[in-house]
Scaffold this active site. Structure first.
Site, PDB file in Angstrom:
ATOM      1  N   LYS A   1       6.603   6.704 -12.930  1.00 36.22           N
ATOM      2  CA  LYS A   1       7.541   5.970 -12.069  1.00 36.22           C
ATOM      3  C   LYS A   1       7.385   4.501 -12.458  1.00 36.22           C
ATOM      4  O   LYS A   1       6.460   3.826 -12.029  1.00 36.22           O
ATOM      5  CB  LYS A   1       7.159   6.191 -10.606  1.00 36.22           C
ATOM      6  CG  LYS A   1       8.308   6.109  -9.612  1.00 36.22           C
ATOM      7  CD  LYS A   1       9.137   4.850  -9.647  1.00 36.22           C
ATOM      8  CE  LYS A   1       8.462   3.691  -8.948  1.00 36.22           C
ATOM      9  NZ  LYS A   1       9.163   2.405  -9.162  1.00 36.22           N
TER      10      LYS A   1
ATOM     11  N   GLY B   1      13.437   4.606  -9.824  1.00 36.78           N
ATOM     12  CA  GLY B   1      13.838   4.463  -8.423  1.00 36.78           C
ATOM     13  C   GLY B   1      12.943   3.436  -7.753  1.00 36.78           C
ATOM     14  O   GLY B   1      12.042   2.874  -8.385  1.00 36.78           O
TER      15      GLY B   1
ATOM     16  N   GLY C   1      10.107   1.701  -5.536  1.00 37.72           N
ATOM     17  CA  GLY C   1       8.709   2.020  -5.265  1.00 37.72           C
ATOM     18  C   GLY C   1       8.488   2.507  -3.855  1.00 37.72           C
ATOM     19  O   GLY C   1       7.820   3.519  -3.622  1.00 37.72           O
TER      20      GLY C   1
ATOM     21  N   GLY D   1       8.606   6.041  -5.293  1.00 33.34           N
ATOM     22  CA  GLY D   1       7.167   5.966  -5.585  1.00 33.34           C
ATOM     23  C   GLY D   1       6.371   6.543  -4.421  1.00 33.34           C
ATOM     24  O   GLY D   1       5.447   7.346  -4.602  1.00 33.34           O
TER      25      GLY D   1
ATOM     26  N   GLU E   1      -5.343  -0.707 -11.391  1.00 31.64           N
ATOM     27  CA  GLU E   1      -5.406  -1.950 -12.177  1.00 31.64           C
ATOM     28  C   GLU E   1      -4.599  -2.986 -11.409  1.00 31.64           C
ATOM     29  O   GLU E   1      -3.375  -2.921 -11.389  1.00 31.64           O
ATOM     30  CB  GLU E   1      -4.814  -1.742 -13.574  1.00 31.64           C
ATOM     31  CG  GLU E   1      -5.553  -0.742 -14.436  1.00 31.64           C
ATOM     32  CD  GLU E   1      -6.889  -1.261 -14.926  1.00 31.64           C
ATOM     33  OE1 GLU E   1      -7.153  -2.477 -14.832  1.00 31.64           O
ATOM     34  OE2 GLU E   1      -7.699  -0.434 -15.378  1.00 31.64           O
TER      35      GLU E   1
ATOM     36  N   CYS F   1      -1.560 -10.349 -15.769  1.00 32.91           N
ATOM     37  CA  CYS F   1      -2.604 -10.142 -14.750  1.00 32.91           C
ATOM     38  C   CYS F   1      -3.915 -10.819 -15.120  1.00 32.91           C
ATOM     39  O   CYS F   1      -4.661 -11.241 -14.242  1.00 32.91           O
ATOM     40  CB  CYS F   1      -2.821  -8.661 -14.521  1.00 32.91           C
ATOM     41  SG  CYS F   1      -3.090  -7.764 -16.039  1.00 32.91           S
TER      42      CYS F   1
ATOM     43  N   GLU G   1      -3.130 -15.080  -6.353  1.00 29.89           N
ATOM     44  CA  GLU G   1      -2.474 -14.906  -7.640  1.00 29.89           C
ATOM     45  C   GLU G   1      -1.044 -15.435  -7.554  1.00 29.89           C
ATOM     46  O   GLU G   1      -0.306 -15.073  -6.637  1.00 29.89           O
ATOM     47  CB  GLU G   1      -2.459 -13.411  -7.985  1.00 29.89           C
ATOM     48  CG  GLU G   1      -1.887 -13.113  -9.342  1.00 29.89           C
ATOM     49  CD  GLU G   1      -1.873 -11.615  -9.644  1.00 29.89           C
ATOM     50  OE1 GLU G   1      -1.460 -10.837  -8.768  1.00 29.89           O
ATOM     51  OE2 GLU G   1      -2.276 -11.237 -10.746  1.00 29.89           O
TER      52      GLU G   1
HETATM   53  P1  NAD Z   1       4.019  -3.941  -7.429  1.00 32.92           P
HETATM   54  O1  NAD Z   1       2.710  -3.547  -6.847  1.00 32.92           O
HETATM   55  O2  NAD Z   1       5.038  -4.523  -6.554  1.00 32.92           O
HETATM   56  O3  NAD Z   1       4.711  -2.663  -8.097  1.00 32.92           O
HETATM   57  C1  NAD Z   1       4.054  -1.885  -9.065  1.00 32.92           C
HETATM   58  C2  NAD Z   1       4.655  -0.495  -9.084  1.00 32.92           C
HETATM   59  O4  NAD Z   1       4.399   0.142  -7.842  1.00 32.92           O
HETATM   60  C3  NAD Z   1       6.167  -0.463  -9.271  1.00 32.92           C
HETATM   61  O5  NAD Z   1       6.512   0.616 -10.097  1.00 32.92           O
HETATM   62  C4  NAD Z   1       6.664  -0.219  -7.864  1.00 32.92           C
HETATM   63  O6  NAD Z   1       7.917   0.395  -7.836  1.00 32.92           O
HETATM   64  C5  NAD Z   1       5.591   0.713  -7.341  1.00 32.92           C
HETATM   65  N1  NAD Z   1       5.479   0.801  -5.877  1.00 32.92           N
HETATM   66  C6  NAD Z   1       5.733  -0.161  -4.957  1.00 32.92           C
HETATM   67  N2  NAD Z   1       5.508   0.313  -3.724  1.00 32.92           N
HETATM   68  C7  NAD Z   1       5.103   1.599  -3.851  1.00 32.92           C
HETATM   69  C8  NAD Z   1       4.713   2.615  -2.944  1.00 32.92           C
HETATM   70  N3  NAD Z   1       4.715   2.417  -1.635  1.00 32.92           N
HETATM   71  N4  NAD Z   1       4.340   3.810  -3.438  1.00 32.92           N
HETATM   72  C9  NAD Z   1       4.327   4.043  -4.756  1.00 32.92           C
HETATM   73  N5  NAD Z   1       4.692   3.119  -5.678  1.00 32.92           N
HETATM   74  C10 NAD Z   1       5.078   1.920  -5.227  1.00 32.92           C
HETATM   75  O7  NAD Z   1       3.647  -4.894  -8.655  1.00 32.92           O
HETATM   76  P2  NAD Z   1       4.618  -5.648  -9.649  1.00 32.92           P
HETATM   77  O8  NAD Z   1       5.261  -6.769  -8.919  1.00 32.92           O
HETATM   78  O9  NAD Z   1       5.483  -4.677 -10.366  1.00 32.92           O
HETATM   79  O10 NAD Z   1       3.575  -6.223 -10.724  1.00 32.92           O
HETATM   80  C11 NAD Z   1       2.887  -7.418 -10.522  1.00 32.92           C
HETATM   81  C12 NAD Z   1       1.462  -7.158 -10.090  1.00 32.92           C
HETATM   82  O11 NAD Z   1       0.832  -6.264 -10.996  1.00 32.92           O
HETATM   83  C13 NAD Z   1       0.603  -8.389 -10.105  1.00 32.92           C
HETATM   84  O12 NAD Z   1      -0.172  -8.457  -8.931  1.00 32.92           O
HETATM   85  C14 NAD Z   1      -0.300  -8.221 -11.304  1.00 32.92           C
HETATM   86  O13 NAD Z   1      -1.517  -8.874 -11.246  1.00 32.92           O
HETATM   87  C15 NAD Z   1      -0.453  -6.746 -11.354  1.00 32.92           C
HETATM   88  N6  NAD Z   1      -0.797  -6.313 -12.704  1.00 32.92           N
HETATM   89  C16 NAD Z   1      -2.064  -5.864 -12.950  1.00 32.92           C
HETATM   90  C17 NAD Z   1      -2.418  -5.478 -14.230  1.00 32.92           C
HETATM   91  C18 NAD Z   1      -3.798  -4.969 -14.538  1.00 32.92           C
HETATM   92  O14 NAD Z   1      -3.968  -4.280 -15.531  1.00 32.92           O
HETATM   93  N7  NAD Z   1      -4.790  -5.233 -13.734  1.00 32.92           N
HETATM   94  C19 NAD Z   1      -1.495  -5.537 -15.251  1.00 32.92           C
HETATM   95  C20 NAD Z   1      -0.224  -6.011 -14.967  1.00 32.92           C
HETATM   96  C21 NAD Z   1       0.126  -6.392 -13.680  1.00 32.92           C
END
Ligand code: NAD
Length: 505
Positions: A191, A222, A224, A228, A266, A300, A398
């Protein structure tokens, strides 16, 4: 919800160097085929010009059962495929990705805004290397060995993997999950982030072309919070591997914990670059700024807190500002561009809000934060901030944008304390003129990866990546990454072992 099978990844001009894969619109991929969904779908917007570039499916929870059934069937099949063949499949996927690399890089740049040169390096060449290195690790992995008690220790595929990924380096983040999952013999339900679905669908087409069997990789786009969440609550998976924000990661970890399902998380970072007094300040600062502003700072592990001896903080801020001001900001498809737009207007607003807040709290924005030069596209000039309080918002949260904050420290012990004074622990940088001193300091920092003197990422992407503290649980890449997708079984009194008579199988 109406689904119609449609053509999958058909080449537009087969057999030529410019072969293009066709990704059907409003389609999801499971059971080895693309299915077009009814409804208007969701627009994918190019952040450089705000134009719609495609429409993708906004799948509803109704699809979850069919996809889980596909992934279960995929697991039954794939988990029985011998390790050597699984490794070969990863190599084939790497070659397929390379063959379509130009198209993939352009798609990544169109949906994220990453400069095209960086997309080629980070969204094609790097994931290709991850696939190949994972294939090699798989061949040498201790799948079936004996322990000191004479028992067999058998590593087996953990099952169906629910992979939930973010938007900032979409191809790399997907492949760091898909490669070890497939190597382990697992199937995957992916997803991807809602704003970068095209790269994920492209990967589905690549898997198909590379001959990964039906049901082994499934991709559904779709929201999250809707789709998700439906997958998360479905109970249809054995491992959840998530990359994304701390709040969503916390929720996913809680659901997985309640179901006693393994979770790899992560999450975010607020990584320090600790410049020791004997370091070459100019090199340390300039390299840190460039590292921090990769992908417009949407990274990140960006070193967003630059820690320098207090008496050199102003000098460091000036050096940093000069580097920040030197970026060629513009069309990310242009080879000369060194910084593209931010991925969305919402993400840009977050940056503006942080800078406004920091200034109101008494910090100084030395340069950056300007978005007025552009009529279209989510551009903003990179910012250098100094004189922020250590407990202020910009110091602890962050930002996820092109913002670097310079802090002064008083003596080395204070510098190390400040480096560790964060809820996160994803990565860190240490700079020193004495490599032994840098190495000793690296061991005092509570982070999953510490880079000494800006050393470039090794050609072989096998060093583990993951966080201490609230940066997450588990590791990706290399043998540690593979461990996340295997179950360990001890077979006591295994007659096969006795027959092997001291030989590892
Ligand atoms: P996000 O947490 O908003 O979304 C990540 C994913 O989770 C998306 O696919 C989203 O659709 C899904 N999601 C959201 N709510 C959900 C739910 N209730 N159930 C299941 N899935 C759900 O993050 P983002 O804005 O896409 O990415 C930015 C964040 O990611 C930053 O905080 C960054 O630090 C982190 N990040 C971490 C790493 C790492 O390896 N540590 C790498 C890249 C980004």
């Amino acid at each position: 919800m109406v689904v119609r099978a449609c053509s999958a990844g058909a080449p537009m001009s087969a057999g030529t160097a410019t072969t293009q894969l066709v990704i059907p619109e409003r389609a999801v991929f499971y059971g080895g085929r693309f299915y077009e969904l009814d409804g208007p779908g969701t627009a994918v917007v190019n952040p450089a010009n705000e134009r719609e570039i495609a429409r993708v499916a906004d799948a509803s929870p109704e699809i979850v059962d069919a996809v889980v059934t596909s992934a279960r069937a995929g697991f039954e099949l794939w988990s029985r495929v011998p390790v050597a063949e699984r490794a070969e499949a990863l190599d084939r996927l790497a070659a397929t990705m390379e063959r379509h690399g130009d198209q993939l890089a352009r798609i990544a740049t169109s949906e994220v805004g990453t400069p095209i040169r960086d997309s080629r390096a980070g969204q094609v060449n790097l994931p290709v290397r991850v696939l190949r290195s994972t294939a090699d690790i798989t061949r040498d992995y201790p799948w079936d060995v004996r322990d000191a008690a004479g028992s067999s220790i058998v590593r087996e595929p953990a099952g169906v993997v629910l992979a939930i990924t973010p938007w900032n380096f979409p191809v790399h983040q997907i492949i760091t999950k898909v490669a070890p999952a497939l190597a382990a013999g697992c199937s995957v339900i992916l997803k991807p982030a809602e704003i970068t679905p095209l790269t994920a669908l492209f990967i589905a087409a690549l898997c198909d072309e590379a001959g990964i069997p039906p049901g082994v990789v499934n991709v559904v786009t779709g929201r999250g919070s809707v789709l998700g969440e439906a997958f998360l609550q479905s109970g249809g998976y054995d491992v959840v591997s998530f990359t994304g924000s701390l709040p969503v990661g916390r929720h996913i970890g809680a659901v997985a914990g309640n179901d006693i399902v393994r979770a790899t998380l992560e999450l975010g970072g607020k990584s320090p670059a600790l410049v020791l007094p004997d370091a070459d300040l100019k090199t340390a600062v300039a390299t840190t700024v460039r590292n921090c502003f990769v992908n417009a700072g949407q990274k990140c592990n960006a070193p967003t807190r630059l820690l320098v001896p207090r008496e050199r903080a102003d000098e460091a801020a000036d050096i940093a500002a000069a580097v920040a001001d030197s970026y060629e900001i513009g069309d990310p498809m242009d080879e000369k561009t060194t910084m593209g737009p931010m991925v969305s207007n919402a993400q840009r607003d977050i940056v503006t809000d942080f800078l406004t807040d920091a200034a109101a709290a008494g910090a100084r924005v030395v340069t950056g934060g300007d978005r007025s030069r552009w009529d279209r596209g989510y551009f903003i000039t990179p910012a250098i901030v100094t004189d922020a309080e250590r407990d202020s918002r910009i110091a602890v949260e962050e930002v996820f944008g092109p913002v670097l904050t310079v802090f002064g420290y008083d003596g080395e012990a204070d510098g190390i304390r400040l480096a560790n004074d964060t809820q996160f622990g994803l990565s860190a940088e240490v700079w020193s003129g004495d490599p032994a001193r840098a190495a000793a300091t690296a061991r005092l920092i509570r982070a999953g990866q510490v880079r000494i003197n800006g050393v470039r990422t090794p050609h072989l992407p096998v060093s583990p990546f993951g966080g201490y503290k609230r940066s997450g649980l588990g590791r990706e890449l290399g043998e540690f990454g593979l461990d996340e997708f295997v179950e360990v079984k001890a077979v006591l009194g295994d007659p096969v072992v006795e027959a092997a008579n001291g030989q590892d199988r």
